[in-house]
Design an enzyme around this catalytic site. Structure first.
Site, PDB file in Angstrom:
ATOM      1  N   LYS A 241      85.814 -39.040  58.539  1.00  0.00           N
ATOM      2  CA  LYS A 241      86.921 -38.596  59.396  1.00  0.00           C
ATOM      3  C   LYS A 241      86.723 -39.138  60.811  1.00  0.00           C
ATOM      4  O   LYS A 241      85.607 -39.488  61.189  1.00  0.00           O
ATOM      5  CB  LYS A 241      86.946 -37.064  59.461  1.00  0.00           C
ATOM      6  N   ARG A 315      89.968 -31.646  46.029  1.00  0.00           N
ATOM      7  CA  ARG A 315      90.546 -31.676  44.670  1.00  0.00           C
ATOM      8  C   ARG A 315      89.481 -31.968  43.630  1.00  0.00           C
ATOM      9  O   ARG A 315      89.605 -31.553  42.482  1.00  0.00           O
ATOM     10  CB  ARG A 315      91.714 -32.663  44.636  1.00  0.00           C
TER      11      ARG A 315
HETATM   12  N1  BES Z   1      89.934 -30.680  54.391  1.00  0.00           N
HETATM   13  C1  BES Z   1      90.863 -31.733  54.493  1.00  0.00           C
HETATM   14  C2  BES Z   1      92.296 -31.260  54.765  1.00  0.00           C
HETATM   15  C3  BES Z   1      92.541 -30.584  56.080  1.00  0.00           C
HETATM   16  C4  BES Z   1      93.021 -31.282  57.158  1.00  0.00           C
HETATM   17  C5  BES Z   1      92.355 -29.213  56.221  1.00  0.00           C
HETATM   18  C6  BES Z   1      93.271 -30.653  58.353  1.00  0.00           C
HETATM   19  C7  BES Z   1      92.608 -28.570  57.423  1.00  0.00           C
HETATM   20  C8  BES Z   1      93.078 -29.295  58.487  1.00  0.00           C
HETATM   21  C9  BES Z   1      90.892 -32.521  53.179  1.00  0.00           C
HETATM   22  O1  BES Z   1      89.712 -32.575  52.480  1.00  0.00           O
HETATM   23  C10 BES Z   1      91.287 -33.927  53.500  1.00  0.00           C
HETATM   24  O2  BES Z   1      90.614 -34.541  54.275  1.00  0.00           O
HETATM   25  N2  BES Z   1      92.370 -34.398  52.910  1.00  0.00           N
HETATM   26  C11 BES Z   1      92.840 -35.727  53.148  1.00  0.00           C
HETATM   27  C12 BES Z   1      93.344 -36.276  51.840  1.00  0.00           C
HETATM   28  C13 BES Z   1      93.632 -37.734  51.853  1.00  0.00           C
HETATM   29  C14 BES Z   1      92.369 -38.520  52.076  1.00  0.00           C
HETATM   30  C15 BES Z   1      94.269 -38.122  50.547  1.00  0.00           C
HETATM   31  C16 BES Z   1      93.968 -35.650  54.172  1.00  0.00           C
HETATM   32  O3  BES Z   1      94.715 -34.668  54.197  1.00  0.00           O
HETATM   33  O4  BES Z   1      94.076 -36.562  54.971  1.00  0.00           O
HETATM   34 ZN    ZN Z   2      88.408 -34.111  53.120  1.00  0.00          ZN
END
Ligand code: BES
Ligand code: ZN
Ligand code: ZN
Length: 466
Positions: A241, A315
């Site tokens: 991230k 997921r």
């Molecule tokens: N934990 C995150 C989602 C999230 C984002 C929760 C902001 C709370 C606040 C999740 O694991 C994630 O990073 N999802 C990605 C998925 C993508 C890589 C397909 C996302 O939402 O960008």
């Molecule tokens: Zn994530």
């Protein structure tokens, strides 16, 4: 803060006077409040002698909760230690909820010791209502204690709340609430083909934990399963991230923590459903042993997954936990997963709303009713058959990330759908709480940080089942 019911007036430091408008108010107070620009619409609060005036133009439940939250926050800043409230025609649940959630603060990391508030609240009710309201009060206290516990857990840093902390907490709560509790580590995951969940936690120095809590009442009317995403930290893994995107990722345990909160209320509420709480507590980190984009993982139900983004880890964890749930729990009536799953959910519905997804319109309707009853905001993100093929992979059965296809929250849910057995398709709902579980600024009666999202909502859902 302590809340008591009383049949008679008491001697208190403060007496609450709620005002719809200033019309029938004694002259001396009316003038004073007018001079102070008191506004009933804006929930103004003023203390004059031993009276505390609260502007209450609307008696709608959510408005009442906000007003009583503001009230308790105001009194906390004063020297007054006790308050008397006349219940009259006000909604009792909303008063208790506004006070109990409004009084919450998270001060664990403040070096200056914050003095514990010793506020005593006496709610005066009609003697004929006393015993029923007292039973209700006990139940409400349990719910708000647990919502605030969930907030504490989610607000706690990832260094201080690890997957092991999650299982220790589950064991403790199980003892206190007569729940069965099983906890498994990584060797169990490998032995039982839970390779997707295992891969996510592999690079962390904290061992992944699979937690299974069970509440079994004497006369069960059915079986409910809650599966929670308990990412105690989500760095994104090798698909790292951004710095900003990582700041609040301690919140990624919001779903698993909500499951702990839900399970801890059931006995106090005398619910007559067998309820299972299953949590995948995992930390998503980088390191020499990290899982990688391009890896192919085989989940518990033999589905193969092409990892295209290690940040779509929730997921993967949920896939195996959902398989575990359906293999281990018999005669399921409802199976819900709760997860801070996608940032796209916040884009779609905004910061405060939980997204619900699933096949059964009937079941979603029940959730919308529970949303109204609890005040938790819920919006639907709809499935359609043209989106389903997008998660197909060239090399494996499905992929965990589709790049820029759009509809990322729905696609995540369609991914989870691949792990729901045919007989359970209409019993399953997915709750994306990415927006509602955590907000740095806070909103309504929520203190900045974690909100405890989905606990009140799903308790209302069960309550309404009867
Ligand atoms: N934990 C995150 C989602 C999230 C984002 C929760 C902001 C709370 C606040 C999740 O694991 C994630 O990073 N999802 C990605 C998925 C993508 C890589 C397909 C996302 O939402 O960008
Ligand atoms: Zn994530
Ligand atoms: Zn995540």
């Amino acid at each position: 803060m302590k809340i008591y019911l009383q049949e008679k007036q008491m001697k208190c430091d403060l007496e609450l006077i709620t005002l719809k408008n200033l019309k029938n108010l004694e002259k001396k107070y009316k003038k004073r409040l007018k001079d102070l620009n008191f506004s009933c619409k804006n929930n103004s609060i003023e203390i004059i002698n031993n009276k505390i005036f609260l502007g209450l133009a609307s008696k709608r439940q959510e408005d009442l909760k906000i007003a009583f939250c503001l009230l308790v926050r105001k009194i906390k800043k004063t020297k007054f230690k006790s308050l008397q409230i006349h219940k009259k025609a006000l909604n009792f649940e909303a008063i208790v909820e506004g006070l109990s959630l409004g009084v919450y603060e998270f001060t664990k990391y403040k070096s200056k010791e914050v003095k514990k508030e010793v506020l005593e609240i006496n709610i005066i009710v009609e003697p004929t209502d006393f015993s029923t309201l007292n039973i209700d009060l006990k139940k409400y206290k349990s719910i708000y204690k647990n919502v605030n516990m969930v907030r504490d857990i989610v607000n706690t840093s990832a260094e201080d709340f690890t997957p092991l902390s999650m299982s220790e907490k589950a064991i403790k709560l199980a003892k206190e609430n007569s729940l069965e509790c099983k906890v498994y580590g990584e060797s169990y995951l490998l032995k039982n083909d839970m390779n997707a969940m295992h891969a996510v936690g592999r690079a962390s120095r904290h061992e992944s934990q699979l937690i299974h809590l069970t509440y079994k009442p004497k006369n069960s009317k059915g079986v409910i399963v809650f599966v929670g995403k308990g990412l105690t930290y989500d760095s994104g893994g090798l698909s790292l991230k951004s710095g900003a995107g990582m700041i609040n990722m301690k919140c990624d345990k919001g779903g698993g923590s909500a499951v702990l909160g839900l399970m801890s209320c059931l006995k106090d509420l005398n619910y007559e459903y067998e309820v299972h709480g299953i949590i995948g507590a995992v930390e998503n980190m980088i390191g020499g042993d990290a899982f990688k984009p391009g890896d192919i993982l085989r989940a518990k139900n033999k589905t193969t997954i092409e990892v295209r983004n290690t940040d779509a880890e929730g997921r993967l964890v949920l896939a195996d936990c959902l398989c575990y749930a359906q293999d281990e729990v018999k005669n399921i009536d409802y199976i819900f997963d709760i997860a801070t799953l996608t940032g796209a959910c916040i884009t779609a519905l905004g910061s405060y709303t939980t997204a619900v997804m699933g096949h059964s319109e009937k079941l979603k309707k029940k959730i919308f009713k529970a949303s109204k009853d609890s005040g938790e905001l819920v919006g639907e993100l709809p499935f359609n058959r043209y989106l389903f093929p997008i998660i197909k992979s060239n090399i494996a059965d499905i992929t965990n990330s589709t790049g820029s296809a759009g509809g990322s929250s729905i696609l995540a849910s369609m991914f989870l759908d691949r792990f729901i057995k045919k007989e359970n398709k209409n019993k399953w709902l997915h709750f994306d709480i990415a927006g509602s579980a955590f907000n740095e600024k806070g909103w309504a009666y929520h203190y900045p940080g974690a909100s405890g999202a989905s606990v009140r909502l799903l308790l209302k859902f069960i309550k309404n089942l009867k």
